[in-house]
Design a protein around this motif. Sequence first.
Motif, PDB file in Angstrom:
ATOM      1  N   ARG A  87      46.066  32.938  35.847  1.00 16.43           N
ATOM      2  CA  ARG A  87      45.427  33.335  36.540  1.00 16.43           C
ATOM      3  C   ARG A  87      44.721  35.037  36.574  1.00 16.43           C
ATOM      4  NH1 ARG A  87      45.426  29.964  40.872  1.00 16.43           N
ATOM      5  NH2 ARG A  87      45.035  32.239  41.833  1.00 16.43           N
ATOM      6  N   HIS A  88      44.071  35.535  36.121  1.00 18.58           N
ATOM      7  CA  HIS A  88      44.118  37.349  36.019  1.00 18.58           C
ATOM      8  C   HIS A  88      44.236  37.787  37.161  1.00 18.58           C
ATOM      9  CE1 HIS A  88      44.577  38.254  31.517  1.00 18.58           C
ATOM     10  NE2 HIS A  88      43.830  36.669  31.464  1.00 18.58           N
ATOM     11  N   LEU A  89      45.120  38.743  37.511  1.00 19.74           N
ATOM     12  CA  LEU A  89      45.361  39.247  38.943  1.00 19.74           C
ATOM     13  C   LEU A  89      43.257  39.853  39.187  1.00 19.74           C
ATOM     14  CD1 LEU A  89      45.711  41.034  41.520  1.00 19.74           C
ATOM     15  CD2 LEU A  89      47.192  42.498  40.315  1.00 19.74           C
ATOM     16  N   LEU A  90      43.300  40.955  38.685  1.00 22.13           N
ATOM     17  CA  LEU A  90      41.500  41.513  38.410  1.00 22.13           C
ATOM     18  C   LEU A  90      40.068  40.418  38.977  1.00 22.13           C
ATOM     19  CD1 LEU A  90      41.685  45.360  36.779  1.00 22.13           C
ATOM     20  CD2 LEU A  90      42.254  44.393  38.973  1.00 22.13           C
ATOM     21  N   GLN A  91      40.222  39.553  37.991  1.00 20.87           N
ATOM     22  CA  GLN A  91      39.737  38.365  37.826  1.00 20.87           C
ATOM     23  C   GLN A  91      39.651  37.482  39.893  1.00 20.87           C
ATOM     24  OE1 GLN A  91      39.583  35.453  35.067  1.00 20.87           O
ATOM     25  NE2 GLN A  91      37.657  34.804  35.094  1.00 20.87           N
ATOM     26  N   ASP A  92      40.457  37.437  39.896  1.00 20.94           N
ATOM     27  CA  ASP A  92      40.820  37.623  41.133  1.00 20.94           C
ATOM     28  C   ASP A  92      40.015  38.558  42.459  1.00 20.94           C
ATOM     29  OD1 ASP A  92      41.688  34.471  40.360  1.00 20.94           O
ATOM     30  OD2 ASP A  92      44.175  34.688  41.159  1.00 20.94           O
ATOM     31  N   TYR A  93      40.699  39.885  41.969  1.00 19.42           N
ATOM     32  CA  TYR A  93      40.002  40.500  42.701  1.00 19.42           C
ATOM     33  C   TYR A  93      38.428  40.469  42.626  1.00 19.42           C
ATOM     34  CZ  TYR A  93      39.488  45.617  44.924  1.00 19.42           C
ATOM     35  OH  TYR A  93      39.285  46.569  45.425  1.00 19.42           O
ATOM     36  N   VAL A  94      37.752  40.225  41.367  1.00 20.30           N
ATOM     37  CA  VAL A  94      36.627  40.071  41.308  1.00 20.30           C
ATOM     38  C   VAL A  94      35.585  39.294  42.297  1.00 20.30           C
ATOM     39  CG1 VAL A  94      34.528  39.914  40.373  1.00 20.30           C
ATOM     40  CG2 VAL A  94      36.239  41.370  39.118  1.00 20.30           C
ATOM     41  N   LYS A  95      36.713  38.185  42.143  1.00 26.05           N
ATOM     42  CA  LYS A  95      36.005  37.191  43.070  1.00 26.05           C
ATOM     43  C   LYS A  95      36.221  37.887  43.793  1.00 26.05           C
ATOM     44  CE  LYS A  95      36.818  32.067  43.743  1.00 26.05           C
ATOM     45  NZ  LYS A  95      38.312  30.734  43.517  1.00 26.05           N
ATOM     46  N   LEU A  96      37.316  37.603  44.484  1.00 29.82           N
ATOM     47  CA  LEU A  96      37.416  38.676  46.422  1.00 29.82           C
ATOM     48  C   LEU A  96      36.315  39.215  46.631  1.00 29.82           C
ATOM     49  CD1 LEU A  96      39.088  38.399  49.258  1.00 29.82           C
ATOM     50  CD2 LEU A  96      40.482  40.414  47.920  1.00 29.82           C
ATOM     51  N   GLU A  97      35.938  40.364  46.030  1.00 35.70           N
ATOM     52  CA  GLU A  97      35.254  41.067  46.137  1.00 35.70           C
ATOM     53  C   GLU A  97      34.182  40.749  46.239  1.00 35.70           C
ATOM     54  OE1 GLU A  97      35.794  44.461  47.789  1.00 35.70           O
ATOM     55  OE2 GLU A  97      37.649  44.819  47.691  1.00 35.70           O
ATOM     56  N   VAL A 144      35.604  54.668  42.944  1.00 31.20           N
ATOM     57  CA  VAL A 144      34.491  53.252  42.206  1.00 31.20           C
ATOM     58  C   VAL A 144      35.253  52.561  40.862  1.00 31.20           C
ATOM     59  CG1 VAL A 144      32.408  53.820  42.979  1.00 31.20           C
ATOM     60  CG2 VAL A 144      32.473  53.581  41.159  1.00 31.20           C
ATOM     61  N   MET A 145      35.260  51.870  40.711  1.00 30.88           N
ATOM     62  CA  MET A 145      36.108  50.552  39.807  1.00 30.88           C
ATOM     63  C   MET A 145      35.210  49.985  39.017  1.00 30.88           C
ATOM     64  SD  MET A 145      39.321  48.391  39.586  1.00 30.88           S
ATOM     65  CE  MET A 145      39.191  47.580  40.549  1.00 30.88           C
ATOM     66  N   ILE A 146      34.865  49.765  37.718  1.00 30.19           N
ATOM     67  CA  ILE A 146      33.538  48.908  37.467  1.00 30.19           C
ATOM     68  C   ILE A 146      34.760  48.331  36.432  1.00 30.19           C
ATOM     69  CG2 ILE A 146      32.421  48.317  35.558  1.00 30.19           C
ATOM     70  CD1 ILE A 146      31.324  51.863  35.440  1.00 30.19           C
ATOM     71  N   ILE A 147      34.706  46.592  37.206  1.00 30.79           N
ATOM     72  CA  ILE A 147      35.681  45.258  36.557  1.00 30.79           C
ATOM     73  C   ILE A 147      34.576  44.283  35.813  1.00 30.79           C
ATOM     74  CG2 ILE A 147      37.100  43.840  37.763  1.00 30.79           C
ATOM     75  CD1 ILE A 147      37.157  45.554  40.098  1.00 30.79           C
ATOM     76  N   ALA A 148      34.687  44.016  34.735  1.00 33.77           N
ATOM     77  CA  ALA A 148      34.373  42.758  34.280  1.00 33.77           C
ATOM     78  C   ALA A 148      34.623  41.466  34.853  1.00 33.77           C
ATOM     79  CB  ALA A 148      35.013  42.402  32.369  1.00 33.77           C
TER      80      ALA A 148
END
Length: 166
Positions: free
Chosen positions: A11-21, A49-53
């Motif tokens: 799993r990707h760190l930022l993908q997990d971060y998107v899920k958390l947010e 801010v950050m735009i995340i896919a």
Amino acid sequence: MAKYRAEHGGRHLLQDYVKLEMEKKERIVYQNAFFLVVCPWWAVWPFEVMIIAKRHLRALVDFTEQERFYFAEAMQEVTRRYDNLFETSFPYSSGIHQAPLDGTDEEVNNSYFHMHFYPPLLRSATVRKFLVGYELMAEPQRDITPEQAAARLRDCGGQLYRQKLH
């Protein structure tokens, strides 16, 4: 990113971060079908801010035509909300993080597309934040929390602020 993927079953760190947010909903400024705009919990600038896919995109070259449109929409939302926040043409610096075009397969696959915006305005169009001393060398100090910044940016969406010409 490589270490996180290795320790978390690919799993990707930022993908997990998107899920958390998306679960917490405290720091989200805006979202559409493909991208999340969030004031990250580690933000240094008051309205950073950050735009995340929302899905694993390694780089701009991975975008579908629809994702390019929705990314442009997310960028437009960020800049419109910045302008609306203090009713001025809001200054910012921004940067895109993506996979290196000539990277190894491991480097490319460990990359996760995202974009940062760093605006220097603090409380009004005339009060700027400058990183100095302690903030540069030790621990950043925030004047407002990311949750407070996200709420203010959420509330100033809508029509683009237009500077009155006289």
